[in-house]
Enzyme design. Structure first.
Site, mmCIF file in Angstrom:
data_model
loop_
_atom_site.group_PDB
_atom_site.id
_atom_site.type_symbol
_atom_site.label_atom_id
_atom_site.label_comp_id
_atom_site.label_asym_id
_atom_site.label_seq_id
_atom_site.Cartn_x
_atom_site.Cartn_y
_atom_site.Cartn_z
ATOM 1 N N ARG A 165 3.218 7.711 -0.284
ATOM 2 C CA ARG A 165 4.376 8.667 -0.571
ATOM 3 C C ARG A 165 5.365 8.172 -1.505
ATOM 4 O O ARG A 165 5.851 9.131 -2.200
ATOM 5 C CB ARG A 165 5.093 8.736 0.850
ATOM 6 C CG ARG A 165 6.124 9.895 1.084
ATOM 7 C CD ARG A 165 6.897 9.754 2.167
ATOM 8 N NE ARG A 165 6.111 9.644 3.430
ATOM 9 C CZ ARG A 165 5.401 10.582 4.252
ATOM 10 N NH1 ARG A 165 5.973 11.760 4.007
ATOM 11 N NH2 ARG A 165 4.744 10.152 5.130
ATOM 12 N N CYS A 213 -1.801 33.289 10.155
ATOM 13 C CA CYS A 213 -1.699 34.018 11.588
ATOM 14 C C CYS A 213 -1.453 32.710 12.204
ATOM 15 O O CYS A 213 -2.335 32.457 13.457
ATOM 16 C CB CYS A 213 -2.799 34.598 12.072
ATOM 17 S SG CYS A 213 -3.239 36.003 10.685
ATOM 18 N N GLU A 264 0.710 -1.354 0.005
ATOM 19 C CA GLU A 264 -0.056 -0.006 -0.228
ATOM 20 C C GLU A 264 1.061 1.117 0.041
ATOM 21 O O GLU A 264 1.181 2.077 1.003
ATOM 22 C CB GLU A 264 -0.989 -0.005 1.299
ATOM 23 C CG GLU A 264 -1.755 -1.369 1.482
ATOM 24 C CD GLU A 264 -2.515 -1.081 2.764
ATOM 25 O OE1 GLU A 264 -1.936 -0.549 3.662
ATOM 26 O OE2 GLU A 264 -3.357 -1.918 2.954
ATOM 27 N N PRO A 265 1.468 1.538 -0.995
ATOM 28 C CA PRO A 265 2.611 2.651 -1.002
ATOM 29 C C PRO A 265 1.792 3.834 -1.253
ATOM 30 O O PRO A 265 0.982 4.053 -2.089
ATOM 31 C CB PRO A 265 3.586 2.388 -2.086
ATOM 32 C CG PRO A 265 2.959 1.496 -2.999
ATOM 33 C CD PRO A 265 1.973 0.460 -2.420
#
Ligand SMILES: *Cc1c(COP(=O)(O)O)cnc(C)c1O
Length: 425
Positions: free
Chosen positions: A288, A355, A285-286
């Site tokens: 990245r 911010c 399950e790659p």
């Protein structure tokens, strides 16, 4: 390996100067290289050749439909964690029989949608979830395929926020509880055991945690195959990528096969001797590793501000566009679109307009002296970049473009102010 490089001092993506994209589509802009995704997928597929395998791309890393479409064309399966992801992959023509559905909190409607779609297997993460799936399957008069996610209790040696495989994490079923739950599952009429899964974390940079986890569960996996007919072993995702030297300035952009680096071949060569003897279908399950280095975030410098003790390069991309630095203290390499080798270097913070003090893209980074109006690229932003983007501070999410060779495709338009409020009307 990826297809971002300098030519004549200009940053290119495949055959296209990034500058030309910025002029056409504005900033902040996500730019992806299709060939990089294709290369990574193909490499991984080859590396696993010795075993019967299925690559299930983890959709959450980058869920743009056009990126998913690339993967459908390559024959990829998909690892899903929500009904929204199921909706996306079905829309682009994915084969449901190549889809797994993981996640600790699948709702009733998500379970029902996945059963109706005919997914390959649920990845079950708790006893209660198992009963829920059985109940819904009974209502729909089907038997639902389930696999158990085993939490092997091994440290992944990565950032705490992306460690998932220890007893302190919410994921999976504890090693010591699996057999008990398995026995119970056999009594349920509307589920059947299809496989076993582990996933220990993300951005893992050595093979040892993977080996340790696989070794720990193998006896159980064998038993689940022999006694209960499990057909697949899903070894999860988590393979790390290079963030700090994704592109060596001045050189052609090839991913260096550094010694300490976890390459796809090194990963496959280490694990295959352990998993091949099982004689099971292997799922990976790659996320990245397939898309991370295939994307950059391009931004324009708005102001350069000299503080008392720090200098800030204020850019038009912020934590809402790329949250990884704020969230995981992640490092992303930053490069100018225009390379000037003799430019003075200085230590700066690269920050966005949001911010929050955690709104930065780089801290105390030695970079070429940037001037207002100039463009820079944040590298390795293809995974967990846009997919984690938000409208915080009522900022408009960036546009996305996909490049293949000299072909340019706008795969997501820049949001407009009216997009911010349409659902409030
Ligand atoms: C996030 C996730 C993955 C992908 O992780 P990467 O580090 O991107 O490879 C795979 N499987 C599951 C269950 C996940 O939650």
């Amino acid at each position: 390996m990826h297809h971002f490089y300098y030519k004549d001092s200009e940053l290119y993506v495949e055959d296209v100067p990034v500058r030309s994209l910025v002029e056409r589509y504005g900033t902040p802009l996500y730019v992806y290289s299709a060939q990089t995704i294709i290369d990574h997928y193909t490499r991984f597929d080859h590396a696993l050749e010795a075993v019967d395998h299925l690559i299930c791309y983890a959709v959450k890393a980058n869920s743009n439909q056009w990126i998913l479409k690339q993967l459908v064309n390559l024959g990829s399966g998909f690892d899903l964690v929500s009904g929204g992801e199921l909706y996306r992959v079905l829309r682009v023509g994915a084969d449901p029989q190549k889809c797994t559905f993981a996640g600790v909190g699948k709702t009733q409607s998500e379970i029902e949608e996945a059963i109706k779609a005919g997914i390959y297997s649920f990845i079950v993460e708790s006893e209660e979830e198992l009963y829920q799936i059985d109940k819904i399957a009974a209502r729909l008069s089907v038997k639902a395929p389930v696999a158990f996610r085993i939490n092997p209790d091994v440290p992944a040696l990565t950032h705490a926020k992306i460690t998932t495989g220890t007893d302190l994490n919410k994921f999976g079923i504890s090693f010591c509880q699996v057999e008990d739950i398995l026995e119970k599952s056999l009594k349920l009429p509307n589920v059947f055991l299809k496989g076993v899964q582990i996933h220990i974390g993300s951005q893992i940079q050595s093979v040892e945690p993977f080996l340790l986890a696989i070794q720990r569960v193998i006896p159980l996996v064998e038993k689940m195959k022999k006694r209960f007919g499990a057909e697949f072993f899903d070894i999860g995702g988590g393979i790390g990528i290079v963030y700090d030297k994704a592109l060596e300035s001045g050189e052609h952009a090839w991913w260096q096969e550094r010694n300490e680096l976890l390459t796809l071949n090194r990963y496959a060569n280490a694990i295959i001797p352990l998993i091949k003897p099982l004689g099971m279908k292997i799922l990976v399950e790659p996320g990245r590793v397939l898309v991370g280095n295939a994307g950059i975030l391009v931004s324009q410098v708005i102001y350069v501000k000299k503080g008392v003790s720090k200098k800030f390069v204020i850019v038009d991309a912020a934590m809402n566009d790329l949250v990884r630095p704020a969230f995981y203290e992640a490092y992303h390499q930053i490069l100018p679109l225009k390379e000037q080798p003799n430019r003075h270097l200085e230590v700066v913070d690269v920050v966005g307009p949001v911010c929050e003090s955690s709104d930065y893209l780089a801290l105390d980074r030695r970079l070429p002296e940037f001037r207002s109006g100039e463009y820079l690229a944040v590298l390795s932003a293809g995974a967990y970049g846009f997919s984690m983007a938000s409208n915080y501070n009522s900022r408009l999410r960036p546009a996305e473009v996909l490049i293949q060779g000299n072909q340019i495709q706008l795969i997501r338009k820049r949001e407009s102010y009216s997009d911010l409020v349409t659902l409030e009307e």
